[in-house]
Scaffold this motif. Structure first.
Motif, PDB file in Angstrom:
ATOM      1  N   ARG A  51       0.345   6.119   7.774  1.00 59.81           N
ATOM      2  CA  ARG A  51       1.032   6.805   6.681  1.00 59.81           C
ATOM      3  C   ARG A  51       2.038   7.825   7.223  1.00 59.81           C
ATOM      4  O   ARG A  51       3.180   7.906   6.776  1.00 59.81           O
ATOM      5  CB  ARG A  51      -0.018   7.481   5.799  1.00 59.81           C
ATOM      6  CG  ARG A  51       0.517   8.211   4.621  1.00 59.81           C
ATOM      7  CD  ARG A  51      -0.675   8.688   3.768  1.00 59.81           C
ATOM      8  NE  ARG A  51      -0.228   9.784   2.962  1.00 59.81           N
ATOM      9  CZ  ARG A  51      -0.828  10.951   2.882  1.00 59.81           C
ATOM     10  NH1 ARG A  51      -1.949  11.174   3.536  1.00 59.81           N
ATOM     11  NH2 ARG A  51      -0.346  11.897   2.130  1.00 59.81           N
ATOM     12  N   GLU A 101       0.810  -1.220   0.000  1.00 62.96           N
ATOM     13  CA  GLU A 101       0.000   0.000   0.000  1.00 62.96           C
ATOM     14  C   GLU A 101       0.847   1.274   0.000  1.00 62.96           C
ATOM     15  O   GLU A 101       0.538   2.241  -0.690  1.00 62.96           O
ATOM     16  CB  GLU A 101      -0.924   0.026   1.216  1.00 62.96           C
ATOM     17  CG  GLU A 101      -1.828   1.238   1.246  1.00 62.96           C
ATOM     18  CD  GLU A 101      -2.818   1.214   2.396  1.00 62.96           C
ATOM     19  OE1 GLU A 101      -3.427   2.273   2.639  1.00 62.96           O
ATOM     20  OE2 GLU A 101      -2.987   0.169   3.047  1.00 62.96           O
ATOM     21  N   HIS A 102       1.918   1.290   0.780  1.00 61.62           N
ATOM     22  CA  HIS A 102       2.691   2.522   0.971  1.00 61.62           C
ATOM     23  C   HIS A 102       4.052   2.498   0.286  1.00 61.62           C
ATOM     24  O   HIS A 102       4.799   3.483   0.366  1.00 61.62           O
ATOM     25  CB  HIS A 102       2.868   2.794   2.471  1.00 61.62           C
ATOM     26  CG  HIS A 102       1.572   2.973   3.194  1.00 61.62           C
ATOM     27  ND1 HIS A 102       0.829   4.130   3.114  1.00 61.62           N
ATOM     28  CD2 HIS A 102       0.870   2.125   3.991  1.00 61.62           C
ATOM     29  CE1 HIS A 102      -0.266   3.995   3.845  1.00 61.62           C
ATOM     30  NE2 HIS A 102      -0.272   2.787   4.383  1.00 61.62           N
TER      31      HIS A 102
END
Length: 185
Positions: free
Chosen positions: A78, A34-35
């Motif tokens: 995040r 995802e990151h």
């Protein structure tokens, strides 16, 4: 007994011990999936040479893996990951202590653009990245996170800065980038 209150309001509130329970450690593979692009762009803002950038990204990934267990949820995942990545990159820079200006390859080129437009866009990205790398570290950090879409508050949380300091650094960085790049920004 009938009530108009929603069921959630009737549920018992969590005890202090329940609310202080640690979060489950996120799966490293899912986190990197995802990151990973954001982490790669952060690495790219510190290293221009592909091999060194890949090494830095590996260092960042390892640091993320080690740090995930300490994430308490007081910042978004995040934000936490960006902080880990920037800290690792700063350590990396301190070790390397060399300035490089090679190009960063953008893997997300527009396939519909004609070759001339693609070359112009590539050159603009290359010029912007070189200019960002030339900024003082404090300004570079806030610009990279702003380009990643972080709000000023998130940037402050990530870098442990007051929001006003973030605003000032972004303003100075924009002025400097505009001076260096002119209308290209």
């Amino acid at each position: 007994m009938k009530t108009d209150m929603p069921a959630a309001a009737l549920a018992p509130s969590p005890t202090r011990a329940e609310s202080a329970m640690p979060l489950a450690t996120p799966d490293i593979e899912a986190v990197l999936r995802e990151h990973g692009p954001m982490l790669a762009r952060i690495a790219g803002s510190y290293e221009s040479e592909a091999a060194r950038r890949d090494d830095l990204l590996q260092e960042i990934s390892l640091a993320v893996w080690k740090a995930l267990a300490s994430w308490r949820g007081d910042a978004s995942l995040r934000t936490f990951l960006a902080r880990v990545a920037h800290n690792r990159a700063i350590d990396h820079l301190a070790r390397e202590q060399r300035a490089r200006g090679d190009e960063l390859h953008d893997e997300h080129a527009d396939p519909d653009a004609n070759p001339f437009q693609h070359a112009q866009a590539h050159q603009r990205r290359k010029d912007l990245l070189a200019a960002v790398r030339a900024l003082p570290l404090g300004q570079r950090q806030v610009v990279v996170l702003a380009l990643e879409g972080f709000s000023q508050r998130e940037i402050g949380d990530t870098l442990k800065l007051e929001e006003n300091t973030v605003t000032q650094r972004l303003s100075r960085a924009r002025r400097q980038l505009n001076e260096w790049l002119g209308d290209a920004t």
